[in-house]
Design a protein around this motif. Structure first.
Motif, PDB file in Angstrom:
ATOM      1  N   GLU A 138     -44.260  38.194  -6.753  1.00 62.22           N
ATOM      2  CA  GLU A 138     -43.200  38.157  -5.739  1.00 62.22           C
ATOM      3  C   GLU A 138     -41.847  37.822  -6.383  1.00 62.22           C
ATOM      4  O   GLU A 138     -40.802  38.090  -5.790  1.00 62.22           O
ATOM      5  CB  GLU A 138     -43.557  37.177  -4.597  1.00 62.22           C
ATOM      6  CG  GLU A 138     -43.356  35.683  -4.893  1.00 62.22           C
ATOM      7  CD  GLU A 138     -44.455  35.068  -5.761  1.00 62.22           C
ATOM      8  OE1 GLU A 138     -45.450  35.770  -6.045  1.00 62.22           O
ATOM      9  OE2 GLU A 138     -44.317  33.891  -6.154  1.00 62.22           O
ATOM     10  N   ARG A 139     -41.874  37.300  -7.631  1.00 63.48           N
ATOM     11  CA  ARG A 139     -40.601  36.979  -8.307  1.00 63.48           C
ATOM     12  C   ARG A 139     -39.966  38.193  -8.995  1.00 63.48           C
ATOM     13  O   ARG A 139     -38.899  38.080  -9.598  1.00 63.48           O
ATOM     14  CB  ARG A 139     -40.824  35.852  -9.313  1.00 63.48           C
ATOM     15  CG  ARG A 139     -40.977  34.474  -8.624  1.00 63.48           C
ATOM     16  CD  ARG A 139     -41.295  33.373  -9.623  1.00 63.48           C
ATOM     17  NE  ARG A 139     -40.440  33.423 -10.794  1.00 63.48           N
ATOM     18  CZ  ARG A 139     -40.817  33.034 -12.021  1.00 63.48           C
ATOM     19  NH1 ARG A 139     -42.020  32.555 -12.216  1.00 63.48           N
ATOM     20  NH2 ARG A 139     -39.979  33.117 -13.025  1.00 63.48           N
ATOM     21  N   LEU A 140     -40.625  39.347  -8.895  1.00 62.75           N
ATOM     22  CA  LEU A 140     -40.080  40.550  -9.543  1.00 62.75           C
ATOM     23  C   LEU A 140     -38.697  40.908  -9.007  1.00 62.75           C
ATOM     24  O   LEU A 140     -37.770  41.197  -9.774  1.00 62.75           O
ATOM     25  CB  LEU A 140     -41.059  41.726  -9.362  1.00 62.75           C
ATOM     26  CG  LEU A 140     -40.593  43.085  -9.877  1.00 62.75           C
ATOM     27  CD1 LEU A 140     -40.263  43.044 -11.367  1.00 62.75           C
ATOM     28  CD2 LEU A 140     -41.660  44.152  -9.623  1.00 62.75           C
ATOM     29  N   ASP A 141     -38.540  40.864  -7.674  1.00 65.98           N
ATOM     30  CA  ASP A 141     -37.238  41.251  -7.097  1.00 65.98           C
ATOM     31  C   ASP A 141     -36.130  40.298  -7.535  1.00 65.98           C
ATOM     32  O   ASP A 141     -34.995  40.714  -7.777  1.00 65.98           O
ATOM     33  CB  ASP A 141     -37.347  41.323  -5.575  1.00 65.98           C
ATOM     34  CG  ASP A 141     -38.300  42.434  -5.159  1.00 65.98           C
ATOM     35  OD1 ASP A 141     -38.009  43.600  -5.466  1.00 65.98           O
ATOM     36  OD2 ASP A 141     -39.354  42.124  -4.573  1.00 65.98           O
ATOM     37  N   GLU A 142     -36.497  39.010  -7.652  1.00 67.90           N
ATOM     38  CA  GLU A 142     -35.545  37.996  -8.127  1.00 67.90           C
ATOM     39  C   GLU A 142     -35.040  38.365  -9.541  1.00 67.90           C
ATOM     40  O   GLU A 142     -33.839  38.375  -9.802  1.00 67.90           O
ATOM     41  CB  GLU A 142     -36.323  36.678  -8.184  1.00 67.90           C
ATOM     42  CG  GLU A 142     -35.570  35.385  -8.253  1.00 67.90           C
ATOM     43  CD  GLU A 142     -36.605  34.256  -8.368  1.00 67.90           C
ATOM     44  OE1 GLU A 142     -36.569  33.557  -9.391  1.00 67.90           O
ATOM     45  OE2 GLU A 142     -37.466  34.124  -7.457  1.00 67.90           O
ATOM     46  N   ALA A 143     -35.977  38.712 -10.431  1.00 65.88           N
ATOM     47  CA  ALA A 143     -35.604  39.077 -11.800  1.00 65.88           C
ATOM     48  C   ALA A 143     -34.740  40.332 -11.796  1.00 65.88           C
ATOM     49  O   ALA A 143     -33.760  40.436 -12.548  1.00 65.88           O
ATOM     50  CB  ALA A 143     -36.865  39.298 -12.637  1.00 65.88           C
ATOM     51  N   LEU A 144     -35.093  41.293 -10.942  1.00 64.25           N
ATOM     52  CA  LEU A 144     -34.320  42.539 -10.885  1.00 64.25           C
ATOM     53  C   LEU A 144     -32.934  42.279 -10.310  1.00 64.25           C
ATOM     54  O   LEU A 144     -31.946  42.855 -10.761  1.00 64.25           O
ATOM     55  CB  LEU A 144     -35.081  43.586 -10.063  1.00 64.25           C
ATOM     56  CG  LEU A 144     -36.376  44.094 -10.720  1.00 64.25           C
ATOM     57  CD1 LEU A 144     -37.252  44.830  -9.718  1.00 64.25           C
ATOM     58  CD2 LEU A 144     -36.067  44.993 -11.916  1.00 64.25           C
ATOM     59  N   ASN A 145     -32.853  41.368  -9.335  1.00 62.09           N
ATOM     60  CA  ASN A 145     -31.546  41.001  -8.795  1.00 62.09           C
ATOM     61  C   ASN A 145     -30.703  40.298  -9.851  1.00 62.09           C
ATOM     62  O   ASN A 145     -29.483  40.398  -9.854  1.00 62.09           O
ATOM     63  CB  ASN A 145     -31.698  40.089  -7.571  1.00 62.09           C
ATOM     64  CG  ASN A 145     -32.050  40.879  -6.319  1.00 62.09           C
ATOM     65  OD1 ASN A 145     -31.661  42.039  -6.189  1.00 62.09           O
ATOM     66  ND2 ASN A 145     -32.802  40.261  -5.422  1.00 62.09           N
ATOM     67  N   ARG A 172     -40.487  49.447  -6.745  1.00 59.23           N
ATOM     68  CA  ARG A 172     -39.666  48.225  -6.723  1.00 59.23           C
ATOM     69  C   ARG A 172     -38.649  48.234  -7.853  1.00 59.23           C
ATOM     70  O   ARG A 172     -37.500  47.813  -7.673  1.00 59.23           O
ATOM     71  CB  ARG A 172     -40.565  46.983  -6.802  1.00 59.23           C
ATOM     72  CG  ARG A 172     -41.302  46.738  -5.480  1.00 59.23           C
ATOM     73  CD  ARG A 172     -42.349  45.660  -5.613  1.00 59.23           C
ATOM     74  NE  ARG A 172     -41.793  44.315  -5.755  1.00 59.23           N
ATOM     75  CZ  ARG A 172     -42.544  43.223  -5.871  1.00 59.23           C
ATOM     76  NH1 ARG A 172     -43.878  43.315  -5.869  1.00 59.23           N
ATOM     77  NH2 ARG A 172     -41.987  42.032  -5.991  1.00 59.23           N
ATOM     78  N   ALA A 173     -39.038  48.703  -9.032  1.00 56.65           N
ATOM     79  CA  ALA A 173     -38.096  48.778 -10.159  1.00 56.65           C
ATOM     80  C   ALA A 173     -36.983  49.775  -9.838  1.00 56.65           C
ATOM     81  O   ALA A 173     -35.797  49.482 -10.018  1.00 56.65           O
ATOM     82  CB  ALA A 173     -38.832  49.178 -11.437  1.00 56.65           C
ATOM     83  N   HIS A 174     -37.371  50.939  -9.348  1.00 55.53           N
ATOM     84  CA  HIS A 174     -36.383  52.003  -9.096  1.00 55.53           C
ATOM     85  C   HIS A 174     -35.398  51.603  -7.993  1.00 55.53           C
ATOM     86  O   HIS A 174     -34.226  51.989  -8.043  1.00 55.53           O
ATOM     87  CB  HIS A 174     -37.100  53.304  -8.736  1.00 55.53           C
ATOM     88  CG  HIS A 174     -37.897  53.861  -9.874  1.00 55.53           C
ATOM     89  ND1 HIS A 174     -38.923  54.759  -9.724  1.00 55.53           N
ATOM     90  CD2 HIS A 174     -37.826  53.620 -11.216  1.00 55.53           C
ATOM     91  CE1 HIS A 174     -39.435  55.062 -10.896  1.00 55.53           C
ATOM     92  NE2 HIS A 174     -38.790  54.377 -11.830  1.00 55.53           N
ATOM     93  N   ALA A 175     -35.878  50.827  -7.018  1.00 53.57           N
ATOM     94  CA  ALA A 175     -34.988  50.388  -5.933  1.00 53.57           C
ATOM     95  C   ALA A 175     -33.829  49.558  -6.482  1.00 53.57           C
ATOM     96  O   ALA A 175     -32.773  49.459  -5.855  1.00 53.57           O
ATOM     97  CB  ALA A 175     -35.776  49.582  -4.901  1.00 53.57           C
ATOM     98  N   HIS A 176     -34.041  48.934  -7.667  1.00 55.78           N
ATOM     99  CA  HIS A 176     -32.983  48.131  -8.294  1.00 55.78           C
ATOM    100  C   HIS A 176     -32.333  48.868  -9.470  1.00 55.78           C
ATOM    101  O   HIS A 176     -31.638  48.257 -10.280  1.00 55.78           O
ATOM    102  CB  HIS A 176     -33.554  46.797  -8.794  1.00 55.78           C
ATOM    103  CG  HIS A 176     -33.903  45.851  -7.689  1.00 55.78           C
ATOM    104  ND1 HIS A 176     -35.093  45.931  -6.991  1.00 55.78           N
ATOM    105  CD2 HIS A 176     -33.225  44.817  -7.152  1.00 55.78           C
ATOM    106  CE1 HIS A 176     -35.127  44.963  -6.088  1.00 55.78           C
ATOM    107  NE2 HIS A 176     -34.011  44.280  -6.157  1.00 55.78           N
ATOM    108  N   GLY A 177     -32.611  50.142  -9.608  1.00 51.19           N
ATOM    109  CA  GLY A 177     -32.026  50.900 -10.713  1.00 51.19           C
ATOM    110  C   GLY A 177     -32.613  50.542 -12.066  1.00 51.19           C
ATOM    111  O   GLY A 177     -31.998  50.780 -13.102  1.00 51.19           O
ATOM    112  N   ALA A 178     -33.829  49.969 -12.070  1.00 50.40           N
ATOM    113  CA  ALA A 178     -34.475  49.608 -13.332  1.00 50.40           C
ATOM    114  C   ALA A 178     -35.542  50.643 -13.684  1.00 50.40           C
ATOM    115  O   ALA A 178     -35.976  51.421 -12.836  1.00 50.40           O
ATOM    116  CB  ALA A 178     -35.101  48.217 -13.214  1.00 50.40           C
TER     117      ALA A 178
END
Ligand code: PLP
Length: 390
Positions: A138-145, A172-178
């Protein structure tokens, strides 16, 4: 099994090298040369300026033996292009430097070298990293942010064979441009096709199943040329381009990859089932067992369940070590993916340098033995295990 207009994978494994040897060799010869001579400066500039592909200088990867290998690697993973390296870590280092400079997220109990590079060495260069275990996803989005632009996941993991949903993590990665890169070493392209599931790049330690004979060290990255182009510059100047002799040896191995991996799968399923029934075994971990936690995901995401089985001896670390020491066909060695079966106790090898608490956090128990199931007769392997457990 992935099909394409160039045939099924077993066909492409043999023909995708595309080498047309003027002397009629059915596969690419070994161009054991450091450099290539030209008939004129105009001819040389054709290659230097990229109008014609051809040999130039082997450390740049511009060598026909390496090209032939890379065409096969790309075809097996369904990618546009590939680059081959001196080792799996050589591939990961070039990947992190090319695409991970804003920060790298590593998911799961990844390979020790990967965790050391991402967790300790990149921060020494000022590059941030996040190491997330499965229960911390669940911390993935935090890191991507926070700016991470590269997500790196290994699935199944070593040695607990934890599975991660490649398609979901890619979204989830692509949603943050990663970007998402997948270490596909444990599965091999025969059992798992990360690019088709949405990953941007695939990485291999070709030292394992791709090489398949415990006799070469190599690595690979596969994906779109536009993403491999920046990696190429790092491979060139880190000096981590595969050598022509190793490239030819790996090409030789890839011709039999599909038949080998099918047999690894079949033997591993038989061993996992026999161990699941054995009274001296507390747990038999294998994605192909119906009660394995990742079984449903494995059924959706994989075409086969792989050649690695992890068993947990009903006892302490010393009891597991005694079993490992008594095995005769299984050799005590910390690698995997070869024709010969190997056994390793994570506590004494891959996870030796971790504290007890850190091993527990990663779900590594003292009684675990990782079995790399080889190509011997499956019944002989089971008999060896039963003898050692008696
Ligand atoms: C072995 C391994 C690596 C590192 O590969 P080398 O070829 O030894 O550099 C990376 N990832 C996984 C999953 C591995 O098993």
């Amino acid at each position: 099994m992935a099909e394409s207009r160039d045939g099924a994978m077993a066909t492409r494994a043999i023909h995708a090298h595309g080498s047309q040897d003027p002397h009629g060799s059915p596969h690419a010869p070994i161009y054991n040369t450091t450099t290539f001579a030209f008939t004129s400066t105009a001819d040389l500039l054709e290659v230097v300026e990229g109008r014609r592909s051809g040999g130039l200088y082997t450390r740049y990867g511009l060598n026909p033996t390496i090209f032939a290998l890379e065409r096969t690697l790309a075809s097996l993973e369904g990618g546009e292009a590939a680059r081959a390296f001196t080792s799996g870590m050589g591939a990961i280092a070039a990947l992190f430097f090319a695409h991970g400079r804003d920060g790298v997220v590593c998911i799961g109990d990844a390979y020790g070298g990967t965790l050391e590079l991402a967790g300790e060495q990149l921060p020494q260069l000022g590059i941030p990293s996040w190491l997330l275990l499965g229960h911390e996803l669940e911390r993935l989005d935090e890191a991507l942010n926070d700016g991470a632009k590269l997500v790196f996941v290994e699935t199944p993991t070593n040695p607990a064979l934890e599975l991660f949903d490649i398609a979901t993590i890619a979204e989830r990665a692509h949603a943050h441009g990663a970007l998402l890169a997948v270490d596909n070493t444990f599965a091999s392209p025969v059992n798992q096709q990360p690019l088709a599931l949405g990953a941007d790049l695939v990485m291999h330690s070709a030292t394992k199943f791709l090489g398949g004979h415990s006799d070469l060290t190599a690595g690979a990255l596969i994906g779109p040329e536009a993403l491999l182009e920046p990696v190429q510059g790092w491979r060139k100047n880190l000096g981590s381009t595969i050598a022509p002799e190793t490239a030819a040896l790996l090409s030789r191995s890839l011709r039999t990859l599909v038949v080998r991996v099918r047999q690894h799968n079949e033997n591993a399923q038989a061993v996992a089932e026999a161990m699941a029934r054995h009274p001296a075994i507390a747990r038999s971990l294998y994605p192909g067992l119906p009660d394995f936690p990742g079984h449903d995901l494995a059924t959706r995401q994989m075409n086969g369940f792989g050649g690695i089985v992890t068993i947990e001896v009903d006892g302490d670390g010393a009891a597991a070590a005694r079993v490992a020491d008594r095995l005769q066909l299984f050799q005590l060695a910390p690698s995997l993916g070869g024709a010969e079966s190997l056994v390793t106790q994570p506590r004494t090898t891959t996870h030796h340098d971790l504290s007890e608490a850190e091993r527990a956090r990663r779900g590594i128990t003292d009684g675990m033995l990782r079995l790399s199931i080889g190509l011997e007769d499956g019944a002989d392997l089971i008999a060896d295990l039963e003898r050692a457990l008696a």
